[in-house]
Design a protein around this motif. Structure first.
Motif, PDB file in Angstrom:
ATOM      1  N   ASN A 119       0.824  -1.210   0.000  1.00 45.39           N
ATOM      2  CA  ASN A 119       0.000   0.000   0.000  1.00 45.39           C
ATOM      3  C   ASN A 119       0.858   1.260   0.000  1.00 45.39           C
ATOM      4  O   ASN A 119       0.419   2.309  -0.484  1.00 45.39           O
ATOM      5  CB  ASN A 119      -0.907   0.021   1.237  1.00 45.39           C
ATOM      6  CG  ASN A 119      -2.245  -0.649   0.994  1.00 45.39           C
ATOM      7  OD1 ASN A 119      -2.624  -0.928  -0.140  1.00 45.39           O
ATOM      8  ND2 ASN A 119      -2.957  -0.941   2.058  1.00 45.39           N
ATOM      9  N   GLY A 120       2.068   1.167   0.558  1.00 38.21           N
ATOM     10  CA  GLY A 120       2.926   2.337   0.665  1.00 38.21           C
ATOM     11  C   GLY A 120       3.938   2.482  -0.445  1.00 38.21           C
ATOM     12  O   GLY A 120       4.803   3.373  -0.386  1.00 38.21           O
ATOM     13  N   ILE A 121       3.856   1.621  -1.477  1.00 41.24           N
ATOM     14  CA  ILE A 121       4.814   1.650  -2.592  1.00 41.24           C
ATOM     15  C   ILE A 121       4.109   2.119  -3.859  1.00 41.24           C
ATOM     16  O   ILE A 121       2.968   1.758  -4.124  1.00 41.24           O
ATOM     17  CB  ILE A 121       5.420   0.246  -2.820  1.00 41.24           C
ATOM     18  CG1 ILE A 121       6.162  -0.228  -1.563  1.00 41.24           C
ATOM     19  CG2 ILE A 121       6.357   0.253  -4.017  1.00 41.24           C
ATOM     20  CD1 ILE A 121       6.600  -1.682  -1.639  1.00 41.24           C
ATOM     21  N   GLN A 122       4.814   2.893  -4.648  1.00 39.04           N
ATOM     22  CA  GLN A 122       4.257   3.384  -5.911  1.00 39.04           C
ATOM     23  C   GLN A 122       4.342   2.270  -6.959  1.00 39.04           C
ATOM     24  O   GLN A 122       5.199   2.257  -7.829  1.00 39.04           O
ATOM     25  CB  GLN A 122       5.017   4.631  -6.385  1.00 39.04           C
ATOM     26  CG  GLN A 122       4.208   5.497  -7.340  1.00 39.04           C
ATOM     27  CD  GLN A 122       4.906   6.792  -7.674  1.00 39.04           C
ATOM     28  OE1 GLN A 122       5.666   6.845  -8.633  1.00 39.04           O
ATOM     29  NE2 GLN A 122       4.659   7.847  -6.897  1.00 39.04           N
ATOM     30  N   VAL A 123       3.413   1.339  -6.826  1.00 36.17           N
ATOM     31  CA  VAL A 123       3.324   0.193  -7.719  1.00 36.17           C
ATOM     32  C   VAL A 123       1.853  -0.106  -7.944  1.00 36.17           C
ATOM     33  O   VAL A 123       1.028   0.050  -7.045  1.00 36.17           O
ATOM     34  CB  VAL A 123       4.062  -1.038  -7.144  1.00 36.17           C
ATOM     35  CG1 VAL A 123       3.463  -1.457  -5.803  1.00 36.17           C
ATOM     36  CG2 VAL A 123       4.033  -2.213  -8.124  1.00 36.17           C
ATOM     37  N   THR A 124       1.513  -0.524  -9.148  1.00 33.30           N
ATOM     38  CA  THR A 124       0.131  -0.799  -9.529  1.00 33.30           C
ATOM     39  C   THR A 124       0.010  -2.253  -9.973  1.00 33.30           C
ATOM     40  O   THR A 124       0.841  -2.747 -10.747  1.00 33.30           O
ATOM     41  CB  THR A 124      -0.306   0.146 -10.660  1.00 33.30           C
ATOM     42  OG1 THR A 124      -0.311   1.483 -10.154  1.00 33.30           O
ATOM     43  CG2 THR A 124      -1.689  -0.191 -11.175  1.00 33.30           C
ATOM     44  N   LYS A 125      -1.003  -2.922  -9.477  1.00 31.48           N
ATOM     45  CA  LYS A 125      -1.216  -4.326  -9.828  1.00 31.48           C
ATOM     46  C   LYS A 125      -1.650  -4.477 -11.279  1.00 31.48           C
ATOM     47  O   LYS A 125      -1.155  -5.330 -12.011  1.00 31.48           O
ATOM     48  CB  LYS A 125      -2.275  -4.945  -8.909  1.00 31.48           C
ATOM     49  CG  LYS A 125      -2.627  -6.389  -9.229  1.00 31.48           C
ATOM     50  CD  LYS A 125      -3.739  -6.901  -8.329  1.00 31.48           C
ATOM     51  CE  LYS A 125      -4.118  -8.332  -8.687  1.00 31.48           C
ATOM     52  NZ  LYS A 125      -5.225  -8.841  -7.840  1.00 31.48           N
ATOM     53  N   GLN A 126      -2.604  -3.648 -11.698  1.00 28.80           N
ATOM     54  CA  GLN A 126      -3.210  -3.791 -13.022  1.00 28.80           C
ATOM     55  C   GLN A 126      -3.741  -2.433 -13.466  1.00 28.80           C
ATOM     56  O   GLN A 126      -3.826  -1.507 -12.677  1.00 28.80           O
ATOM     57  CB  GLN A 126      -4.346  -4.803 -12.972  1.00 28.80           C
ATOM     58  CG  GLN A 126      -5.469  -4.414 -12.032  1.00 28.80           C
ATOM     59  CD  GLN A 126      -6.280  -5.581 -11.527  1.00 28.80           C
ATOM     60  OE1 GLN A 126      -5.738  -6.601 -11.116  1.00 28.80           O
ATOM     61  NE2 GLN A 126      -7.596  -5.442 -11.538  1.00 28.80           N
ATOM     62  N   ALA A 127      -4.099  -2.348 -14.726  1.00 30.48           N
ATOM     63  CA  ALA A 127      -4.552  -1.082 -15.303  1.00 30.48           C
ATOM     64  C   ALA A 127      -5.630  -0.437 -14.442  1.00 30.48           C
ATOM     65  O   ALA A 127      -6.595  -1.073 -14.055  1.00 30.48           O
ATOM     66  CB  ALA A 127      -5.087  -1.324 -16.715  1.00 30.48           C
ATOM     67  N   ASP A 128      -5.462   0.840 -14.157  1.00 27.67           N
ATOM     68  CA  ASP A 128      -6.399   1.570 -13.313  1.00 27.67           C
ATOM     69  C   ASP A 128      -6.763   2.883 -14.010  1.00 27.67           C
ATOM     70  O   ASP A 128      -7.787   2.973 -14.689  1.00 27.67           O
ATOM     71  CB  ASP A 128      -5.775   1.807 -11.932  1.00 27.67           C
ATOM     72  CG  ASP A 128      -6.780   2.298 -10.896  1.00 27.67           C
ATOM     73  OD1 ASP A 128      -7.369   3.359 -11.131  1.00 27.67           O
ATOM     74  OD2 ASP A 128      -6.943   1.649  -9.856  1.00 27.67           O
ATOM     75  N   VAL A 129      -5.926   3.887 -13.909  1.00 24.95           N
ATOM     76  CA  VAL A 129      -6.175   5.144 -14.624  1.00 24.95           C
ATOM     77  C   VAL A 129      -6.266   4.897 -16.124  1.00 24.95           C
ATOM     78  O   VAL A 129      -7.093   5.496 -16.825  1.00 24.95           O
ATOM     79  CB  VAL A 129      -5.067   6.175 -14.311  1.00 24.95           C
ATOM     80  CG1 VAL A 129      -5.178   7.381 -15.238  1.00 24.95           C
ATOM     81  CG2 VAL A 129      -5.157   6.622 -12.854  1.00 24.95           C
ATOM     82  N   LEU A 130      -5.443   3.980 -16.634  1.00 23.27           N
ATOM     83  CA  LEU A 130      -5.421   3.762 -18.079  1.00 23.27           C
ATOM     84  C   LEU A 130      -6.715   3.131 -18.593  1.00 23.27           C
ATOM     85  O   LEU A 130      -7.180   3.464 -19.688  1.00 23.27           O
ATOM     86  CB  LEU A 130      -4.218   2.893 -18.464  1.00 23.27           C
ATOM     87  CG  LEU A 130      -2.849   3.524 -18.196  1.00 23.27           C
ATOM     88  CD1 LEU A 130      -1.741   2.646 -18.753  1.00 23.27           C
ATOM     89  CD2 LEU A 130      -2.754   4.927 -18.799  1.00 23.27           C
ATOM     90  N   ILE A 131      -7.305   2.257 -17.823  1.00 18.96           N
ATOM     91  CA  ILE A 131      -8.575   1.692 -18.299  1.00 18.96           C
ATOM     92  C   ILE A 131      -9.684   2.728 -18.228  1.00 18.96           C
ATOM     93  O   ILE A 131     -10.624   2.712 -19.029  1.00 18.96           O
ATOM     94  CB  ILE A 131      -8.936   0.403 -17.535  1.00 18.96           C
ATOM     95  CG1 ILE A 131     -10.017  -0.355 -18.318  1.00 18.96           C
ATOM     96  CG2 ILE A 131      -9.380   0.667 -16.118  1.00 18.96           C
ATOM     97  CD1 ILE A 131     -10.247  -1.752 -17.840  1.00 18.96           C
ATOM     98  N   LEU A 132      -9.563   3.657 -17.291  1.00 16.96           N
ATOM     99  CA  LEU A 132     -10.521   4.761 -17.240  1.00 16.96           C
ATOM    100  C   LEU A 132     -10.465   5.565 -18.535  1.00 16.96           C
ATOM    101  O   LEU A 132     -11.501   5.891 -19.128  1.00 16.96           O
ATOM    102  CB  LEU A 132     -10.209   5.652 -16.043  1.00 16.96           C
ATOM    103  CG  LEU A 132     -10.967   6.975 -15.963  1.00 16.96           C
ATOM    104  CD1 LEU A 132     -12.443   6.723 -15.722  1.00 16.96           C
ATOM    105  CD2 LEU A 132     -10.385   7.856 -14.859  1.00 16.96           C
ATOM    106  N   LEU A 133      -9.250   5.899 -18.976  1.00 12.08           N
ATOM    107  CA  LEU A 133      -9.094   6.665 -20.216  1.00 12.08           C
ATOM    108  C   LEU A 133      -9.690   5.910 -21.402  1.00 12.08           C
ATOM    109  O   LEU A 133     -10.327   6.500 -22.285  1.00 12.08           O
ATOM    110  CB  LEU A 133      -7.616   6.956 -20.464  1.00 12.08           C
ATOM    111  CG  LEU A 133      -6.891   7.775 -19.391  1.00 12.08           C
ATOM    112  CD1 LEU A 133      -5.424   7.914 -19.741  1.00 12.08           C
ATOM    113  CD2 LEU A 133      -7.522   9.141 -19.218  1.00 12.08           C
ATOM    114  N   TYR A 134      -9.491   4.596 -21.422  1.00  7.16           N
ATOM    115  CA  TYR A 134      -9.977   3.772 -22.519  1.00  7.16           C
ATOM    116  C   TYR A 134     -11.499   3.675 -22.531  1.00  7.16           C
ATOM    117  O   TYR A 134     -12.138   3.807 -23.585  1.00  7.16           O
ATOM    118  CB  TYR A 134      -9.347   2.383 -22.406  1.00  7.16           C
ATOM    119  CG  TYR A 134      -9.956   1.337 -23.307  1.00  7.16           C
ATOM    120  CD1 TYR A 134      -9.919   1.469 -24.690  1.00  7.16           C
ATOM    121  CD2 TYR A 134     -10.578   0.202 -22.775  1.00  7.16           C
ATOM    122  CE1 TYR A 134     -10.476   0.502 -25.508  1.00  7.16           C
ATOM    123  CE2 TYR A 134     -11.128  -0.757 -23.578  1.00  7.16           C
ATOM    124  CZ  TYR A 134     -11.081  -0.606 -24.948  1.00  7.16           C
ATOM    125  OH  TYR A 134     -11.642  -1.552 -25.766  1.00  7.16           O
TER     126      TYR A 134
END
Length: 789
Positions: free
Chosen positions: A600-615
């Motif tokens: 939770n405290g690391i700048q890492v993303t499991k899977q598309a988040d903001v990018l799927i929003l854009l799509y």
């Protein structure tokens, strides 16, 4: 170990082959070779037993809770596939003796599993074996099996034990009461079992026919019965060059079936059906023709690539989407592992609406409608979940089983590597974006199909009640003068208990805007339906509330370098070197070094988040409202892609589609190959728990939405092709407002044809055209003047 190019002539790029047996890699092939027809799924364990195997036979919609402390799941039925062979009294096993010419192949075109080899016993006797199996698409209750054995060198005594084995479990959990066995005519087996909580009755029959040298021959039959097991034993003597053929035709019926006349007479009905079945060859031919008519001739996706594996991967995608989807029954959804294994317990997630449903929406709308109707049938349980959590409207379960079961997410998961305790699973409580995801899928379906009847019967009610939930979920921040959404999990499940996850906030905004839009439409076009929904949902009071709140929802805006913050704290998190995890061959290896709290405290993303929003939002009427332009996409892609581990396989398709759109075709093609390799590739442990349904659907999506550039916009259908250099041509069918379009894309041109002469407006590379019958547009800076608007 896996061979991809064994298919010849009409079967070129249709065959996936296991070229060498290994008892250490059973799970891989059991999953990717799984058979099914949407009604049932059969994991492809071998006929003979091996330690570590997993025999799963799952029938859609038969959920049961094995114990009050567990959640409901699809129960593993009594097994019919294990057939033990004894040669001169010793059990046949490929772990003994010598094996020659081993090959097990999944024929995607015919949907048949075939295994063949020669085997020399420890005593020097040589035999030829061939095993065939299919789950019928023409007769959804039928599993066909055939075993052929030929003695090549010596005489031998052969004993075959074939059972219906009710000793099966779901990794130890027993879902059935003690079954009731019976044998008819010495070799027709019956087993009746009932789930211990949901009271679903299951009736299984197995009919045998054994021939020696094509004749009934001299065969001794013995009936077998044990605890939770019923079977038959065949004994015979083989001389050199003698051969036997055993056909085992199996049927399954349940009290959940809609096509059974009377569930009270389930046993008698099933017995009649199995007795009326024809032989393997005739049943298989009807099955093969059904695949040709219903699947391959319908979708017609052809890839001319310098890598033939790409075509095989596409067919693998369509094959598995067919075998895992309950096209026959709107009361059922799609599990995250399809019907290929017990992973995720057969539950439906947002995977269906966002990653799998688009294939059916664009290619088989009848099935898409059925899957969305499943969500309508779950509307009451969504309302109950909202009420239990202190909200209004409909709050959809994160995991859904029976439509009226409510939330089916387990409370606990893996062991925390720091504390040694079970990790809490928060998704069922605070991963709430699924409610808006379902509304988006309804919008997409209606825009693509024009199915107003679905919107009238089901869609409006779901969207409007979902909007009531979001309006009650918003939290007023007086000091900021805006509504926010706190304590959620967005698509990035590596970030729990965050505030203002961009995806969740924007999708809630979309859901409310869509509800407002639909109410305005209803008032103008269908006052009677509006009044009915108003009485049910109190729209007159809800509507002004939506208007007031929707304009004050906090929508995270791009920062000074054009990047939308994933949530309130993401930009401030600790940055570490992620290269180790980006290069991993297994998912979720980050959990070997950190627990969830640390992640939770690391700048890492499991899977598309903001990018799927854009799509997603670009496909809606909000495209201009939120100003998601190409530069914004590129800024966010360049920022989030290096930070995304794709530890959920569904993530790859979104990144590949956006990479293609942004012109990075090398990366897009690499991501396509990665998605194709998740299950079909050479990693021998990637699919042990079952195939990755959303990732498999993503293979099709990358090709159609990415490389062919097919896209829904608020103004209609657009096509913006961008083939990778490895592909020479891509052709496929889609459906648009009841029209079947055949599209062919090369590097030089795009051609579109349809059967009717009804004019269709569409955009190709941002130029509008009218399509009557056929249209060819060069992909250069010239125009087709006589078709141009």
């Amino acid at each position: 170990m896996i061979v991809y190019d064994s298919g010849k002539e009409e079967y070129q790029n249709w065959m996936v082959v296991e070229s060498e047996f290994s008892p250490y890699h059973l799970g891989k092939f059991e999953s990717i070779f799984s058979l099914g027809n949407g009604y049932m799924g059969l994991r492809s364990a071998t006929e003979e037993f091996y330690y570590g195997e997993t025999r799963d036979w799952l029938v859609n919609g038969t959920f049961n809770k094995a114990d009050p402390t567990e959640v409901t799941e699809l129960p593993n039925l009594a097994d019919v596939t294990q057939v033990d062979l004894y040669i001169d009294g010793e059990r046949f096993s490929l772990e003994k003796g010598k094996v020659f010419g081993y090959q097990r192949e999944l024929n995607l075109k015919d949907a048949e599993l075939i295994r063949s080899f020669q085997w020399e016993s420890p005593h020097g006797k040589r035999f030829e074996f061939k095993f065939r199996r299919f789950v019928s698409l023409a007769h959804r209750h039928v599993v066909g099996m055939r075993i052929e054995v030929k003695s090549l060198t010596h005489e031998a005594d052969l004993r075959i034990v074939s059972c219906i084995n009710g000793q099966t479990t779901n990794t130890g959990a027993q879902h059935f009461l003690n079954g009731v066995p019976r044998i008819y005519d010495q070799d027709l087996l019956e087993y009746v079992q009932t789930t211990n909580d949901s009271n679903v009755d299951v009736v299984i029959h197995s009919r045998h026919e054994l021939l020696k040298n094509g004749q009934l021959g001299d065969v001794t039959r013995s009936m077998l019965m044990a605890r939770r097991k019923v079977g038959v034993e065949f004994s015979l003597h083989l001389m050199p060059n003698d051969n036997l053929t055993l056909e085992k035709m199996n049927t399954v019926y349940t009290s959940r079936d809609q096509d059974v006349p009377n569930s009270e007479e389930l046993k008698r009905f099933g017995l009649k059906q199995v007795r009326n079945l024809s032989n393997y060859d005739l049943l298989f031919e009807k099955h093969r023709q059904a695949w040709l008519d219903q699947v391959w001739n319908r979708y017609q996706v052809e890839i001319d690539s310098e890598n033939p594996f790409d075509q095989l991967a596409m067919r693998f995608s369509i094959y598995h989407m067919t075998v895992m989807t309950p096209a026959h029954d709107e009361r059922m959804g799609i599990g995250a592992k399809g019907l290929s294994g017990e992973g995720y317990k057969g539950h439906s997630f947002w995977d269906t609406e966002i990653f799998i449903l688009p294939f059916f929406t664009y290619s088989n709308p009848k099935v898409a409608r059925s899957l969305l109707t499943y969500r309508y049938l779950g509307l009451e349980s969504a309302r109950q979940k909202a009420k239990e959590n202190g909200y209004e409207g409909a709050m959809y379960p994160w995991e859904m089983a029976f439509p009226d079961d409510g939330e089916a997410t387990p409370l606990y998961g893996d062991i925390d590597i720091v504390t040694g305790e079970r990790s809490k699973i928060w998704s069922g409580m605070i991963e709430q974006h699924i409610t808006a995801d379902i509304s988006f899928a309804i919008y997409q379906y209606v825009q693509v199909t024009g199915d107003q009847a679905f919107l009238d019967e089901y869609g409006y009610e779901i969207v409007l009640d979902s909007a009531r939930f979001w309006a009650s979920r918003l939290e007023w921040q007086a000091d900021r003068g805006r509504y926010e959404i706190h304590d959620v999990i967005g698509p990035d499940e590596y970030k729990e208990h965050v505030n203002n996850n961009a995806y969740t906030n924007y999708m809630a905004y979309f859901n409310l805007k869509l509800a407002i839009r639909y109410v305005d439409e209803l008032k103008k076009s269908n006052q009677e339906l509006y009044e009915k929904l108003n009485q049910l949902l109190n729209i007159e009071d809800a509507y002004p509330n939506w208007l007031e709140k929707v304009e004050k929802i906090y929508l995270p805006q791009p920062n000074e370098v054009g990047i939308i913050p994933q949530d309130d704290t993401y930009f401030n998190l600790t940055q570490i070197d992620l290269s180790k995890y980006k290069q991993q061959t297994q998912a979720r290896t980050i959990y070997k070094d950190y627990n969830q709290e640390q992640i939770n405290g690391i700048q890492v993303t499991k899977q598309a988040d903001v990018l799927i929003l854009l799509y997603l939002l670009e496909q809606t009427f909000l495209k201009d409202d939120v100003h998601f332009n190409q530069q914004l996409k590129k800024n966010n892609f360049d920022f989030y892609e290096p930070r995304t581990l794709h530890d959920s396989s569904l993530s790859l398709s979104t990144h590949a589609i956006l990479a293609s759109e942004l012109g990075d075709l090398d990366l897009a093609y690499d991501l396509f190959k990665h998605a194709s390799d998740i299950d079909l590739g050479p990693n021998m442990t990637s699919s042990n728990d079952g195939i990755h349904a959303a990732s498999i659907a993503g293979i099709w999506s990358i090709a159609i939405f990415g490389f062919a550039g097919v896209r829904l916009t608020d103004s209609g259908l657009t096509v913006q092709p961008n083939l990778p250099k490895e592909w020479r041509k891509l052709s496929f069918n889609i459906e648009w407002h009841s029209e079947t379009l055949h599209i062919v894309v090369t590097h030089d041109e795009v051609s579109i044809s349809k059967s009717s002469d009804h004019l269709l407006k569409l955009s190709i590379n941002q130029v509008e055209y009218k399509l009557a019958n056929d249209l060819t547009v060069p992909l250069v800076k010239t125009s087709v003047i006589n078709n141009k608007l």
